[in-house]
Design an enzyme around this catalytic site. Structure first.
Site, mmCIF file in Angstrom:
data_model
loop_
_atom_site.group_PDB
_atom_site.id
_atom_site.type_symbol
_atom_site.label_atom_id
_atom_site.label_comp_id
_atom_site.label_asym_id
_atom_site.label_seq_id
_atom_site.Cartn_x
_atom_site.Cartn_y
_atom_site.Cartn_z
ATOM 1 N N SER A 179 -5.475 -1.469 -38.555
ATOM 2 C CA SER A 179 -6.228 -0.209 -38.556
ATOM 3 C C SER A 179 -7.063 0.027 -39.808
ATOM 4 O O SER A 179 -7.894 0.937 -39.840
ATOM 5 C CB SER A 179 -5.276 0.973 -38.394
ATOM 6 O OG SER A 179 -4.751 0.988 -37.097
ATOM 7 N N VAL A 215 -0.821 -1.406 -39.235
ATOM 8 C CA VAL A 215 0.528 -1.864 -38.881
ATOM 9 C C VAL A 215 0.790 -3.301 -39.303
ATOM 10 O O VAL A 215 1.908 -3.808 -39.140
ATOM 11 C CB VAL A 215 0.836 -1.704 -37.373
ATOM 12 C CG1 VAL A 215 0.871 -0.241 -36.982
ATOM 13 C CG2 VAL A 215 -0.123 -2.502 -36.517
ATOM 14 N N LYS A 228 -10.686 0.244 -39.357
ATOM 15 C CA LYS A 228 -11.380 1.452 -38.874
ATOM 16 C C LYS A 228 -12.291 2.059 -39.937
ATOM 17 O O LYS A 228 -13.282 2.706 -39.616
ATOM 18 C CB LYS A 228 -10.340 2.477 -38.386
ATOM 19 C CG LYS A 228 -9.654 2.016 -37.108
ATOM 20 C CD LYS A 228 -8.419 2.825 -36.742
ATOM 21 C CE LYS A 228 -7.764 2.234 -35.498
ATOM 22 N NZ LYS A 228 -6.405 2.744 -35.249
#
Lengths: 310, 310, 310, 310
Positions: free
Chosen positions: D67, D264, D70
């Site tokens: 992530s 993660v 992002k």
């Protein structure tokens, strides 16, 4: 009771209503094949437990049965699966309001509330894939044809349109899959689901096919043969009453008082246990997705006949 | 049908069940007066439309009727108010799961889902304050006494305990008030609500009082007098079926197939339309708040008698 | 940097804006005392870490600080309680959208998301009752007066109006109480809460009182005295940034980039850590409950000065 | 400030912690390629605005950035699109708790809360497909390679595993598509999304690539070139602070006080505006999905250096 004059009378009242006030709702518009169905149509048909039939208006004209198919896929699954195998991943409670669809799936970890909301019917379709594999679509038409006494088929244009625009159902199926609640490939499960929604039947065919729901499970046409047990039949009727009409189940019970299952094609199947099965069709829908004139027809029918389970 | 032997038989089965497996649930413990009721009790009583009565076990022993009172306050409100005045602020749909209680009130801007959840019953109580003002508690006992044919009163210890611990009901009432859905002072409305929950009645008294629900609205004891119309009666039965047993309405419909209203005192009122009213009582509850043995009793009864609306 | 000309300039721009386009929002109207405040007012005041002050427009006029008080009650609670005692029943996460208020309380079993939503501030008030008992209201004004360097008091008309119409806060407090998250009587806790919302202060008084937030916790007026530790101060600033402006915390961070706490009286307290505390006031609110012109003033300020924590 | 000794010291403390107490969490296990990463690893790297670098532990070892990507896809979208084109379908508010993921999408009609939750990043990916079409995956690696100063690529095993098990992301994308919030084919959008999650980079490479976030948008390696404007840079930092660490954004702000984005894979990118970018990596995660030792490393860093935005 003679039902033909009653259906004729109700149909006449509604046709007058139509001419004076219009259809009072919108035809489902999410796919072209449904959007172009003229709103101003009304059909009714019923079949009593002892075989008396009545048809009125457009009661012999095929329409897309859509969610009414959920009653029949559930019946097929209940025939073949143990209570445990079927109900371990599907609930039996009303779903509350529409906004709950994905909310509830999330809170309840991918277990749909009941087999008559989309998520629940997709879960039933997954079980049917487990039973019939690649032949599931064929098995369903065979089942429907046997119940109706004549060949029943899919409207392939509808099935393809459902598939190409069914993002929300894709979301539901993938979401359940993410919780491990769907065994088979999402694409295969949804193919069956989109086909079942595209079954094309008339009021009369549906009223015949649903005959077992008003006769303790007895096959409507084949004497001595059972579609399901008496207890199973009662339970399907109970599910229809509490969960069969989207977010308006309470309202249907309150105003109509019969187990019903509606579809966005404008059809509504109603059952008077031990007495008759009744199907009404009129394509214009209210905000809940239920046929506007179909509901009026059912209210007139129960008022006129005094038939109600309450 | 002779019902006394059936009730005796069911009570005997359940008492054996109790001795072998215990009550299978917990007595409501949120107030002392309920917590100290012994779990191992079973009572049943019924009254047919034509006045036949049967009582078994502890069927003549008073208990706290709790939420079963919601049927009677709704009846009283329906007697006196127009459809519009009553239903403009209360829905008629099942509430989905328990977690929705405040969630749904929030989404639906303070309009409770139906009159049988706490929020809905509080809204009904607000209407009764509008009708009866300071005499509402007295009007309710007068109504119940008239229906039951003997004086019915409140267990004041229960009423006081409810009031002193009812924070969640305080929250519900204030929340609806914040949306402008409650006309009268929260304290006055809740006073009636806590009193109605504290009505103390036996299975037999309740079965008598509910007699109008199985007789198209006819007063159970006063011949020729109507408690409500036939249509209103059907509608209360429909509401009981779809909303009467907390989050287990679908399960009750599926397994028992009768309109029911349960209370956390362990009572369940069931109606066989046109036939009889039936009350079972056993204080131990399952996770949904419904009497464990009460449900078993009702399942045995419908299986044994074949009586079901489906 | 010379701040007086900057505040004068911003105030002038906004007054022109006001004359040309009106206030662009609505004054809070839920109680008369707030509803009658004229919308077309703008005040600003700041105080730097080293004591420089600037005031512009109506910056010396008292207004109802409302939710800005939550910063100070939290400070008072953090002074007296261990981390464990304070945070065991209050979270520190943003609350998402407004609709979550009761939803989240329900899902999280009565634990409010953070101390700056109403539920959280009520929980803080409950802790303050635990510390100060009947003298809590007096303790809070003493604390505010000490920080501001002059007597600060309650607008009793506002406090009484809040109390007589605060159904939603009644609901929140009773709901938390039902989960066992409130120790003291709901009425006593809410009395403090309604009083803290009714504190009446000017921009300048608030900017002075909040001086410890831009000086590692040092008392704004009493040299050498600490209001809280450096770490605690940072943490309050962090909470203000993530949770201080209702549902618009992300938007404030994105557009203004300073820890802020707003109130429906139209005030906004902003902190430039290590540099200054700044208060703007203009009564007309946007849909989120934040002052429309107050936000514009803060945007102009950060653009003009380049001060931002990002 | 000399940062190499600080990173060495923190890494040593954590390695000792690891030996004594174990990793304190679980490695992400939903795909094999992540599940087999040994939990007991710690890496750190930072780069200051003026080009000073420090690396410690496994800080040069590539891991799956997940992530954290992002931040970079949002940067790429902000470079090319107007504010209006980008933010019309994505919000900027924290998302509250995890349970909201689909709930909020449903309530907010398919508009994701912010670009750092999965739904929001999928919406950003949809915009990038609009900009780059079939070359979007290549455009992203080119962008990352340019920022990091050396070739950056995808771990294709990870990308394929994400694709074959990403039912929840399938659900999110189809759900947004059902609301008309996704322009391109779901499969194409998710292909980019699964690839961006599979970018493989070391702490040092990430710290370099994120250099523009601590230098008002200046390219970390190419002097005089801007990645984005100063204002855009502040806004990304603000979004990271309020929305960058799943459901723990408030906790991160409270305890660490720096804009962070976690993944993660166990990485966390932190920014000290105007000073430095810092990346920590340790694969074992807490219940929120944030690296356990990564958080400890950041807390030790801010405590040791006094660097915090509050």
């Amino acid at each position: 009771m003679q039902f033909q004059p009653i259906l004729d009378e109700i149909t006449a009242i509604l046709q007058q209503d139509l001419q004076q006030h219009g259809p009072g709702g919108q035809v489902a518009s999410y796919i072209p094949a449904l959007a172009r169905v003229p709103a101003g149509q009304i059909g009714m048909a019923l079949r009593t437990r002892d075989g008396q039939e009545a048809v009125a208006g457009a009661g012999a004209q095929p329409f897309s049965i859509q969610s009414i198919s959920k009653v029949f896929t559930l019946t097929l699954a209940m025939q073949k699966l143990s209570e445990e195998a079927l109900w371990s991943r599907i609930g039996r409670e009303p779903s509350g309001t529409a906004f709950n669809s994905l909310v509830q799936l999330e809170f309840e970890h991918g277990t749909p509330r009941n087999p008559f909301i989309n998520a629940g019917a997709i879960a039933v379709a997954d079980r049917l894939i487990g039973l019939f594999g690649d032949t599931a679509c064929a098995a369903l038409t065979a089942f429907m044809s046997d119940l109706a006494g004549e060949p029943i088929g899919y409207d392939t244009e509808v099935a393809e349109s459902e598939a190409s625009t069914g993002y929300r159902n894709q979301a539901l199926a993938n979401f359940m899959k993410s919780f491990g609640r769907i065994d088979h490939a999402v694409a295969q499960v949804l193919d069956l689901y989109f086909h079942q929604c595209a079954l094309s039947m008339s009021c009369l065919q549906l009223a015949r096919a649903a005959g077992y729901l008003c006769s303790d499970g007895a096959h409507p046409l084949a004497a001595g043969q059972a579609v399901m047990t008496e207890r199973q039949t009662r339970r399907i009727n109970a599910l229809m009453l509490t969960c069969g009409t989207y977010d308006a189940a309470g309202e249907f019970a309150y105003r109509i008082g019969l187990p019903c299952k509606s579809g966005v094609g404008g059809g509504i199947l109603a059952v008077v246990p031990d007495r008759l099965s009744l199907v009404v069709w009129s394509p214009a829908l209210d905000a809940s997705g239920n046929s506007v004139l179909g509901q009026k027809a059912l209210e007139l029918f129960t008022r006129r006949t005094g038939l109600s389970i309450f």
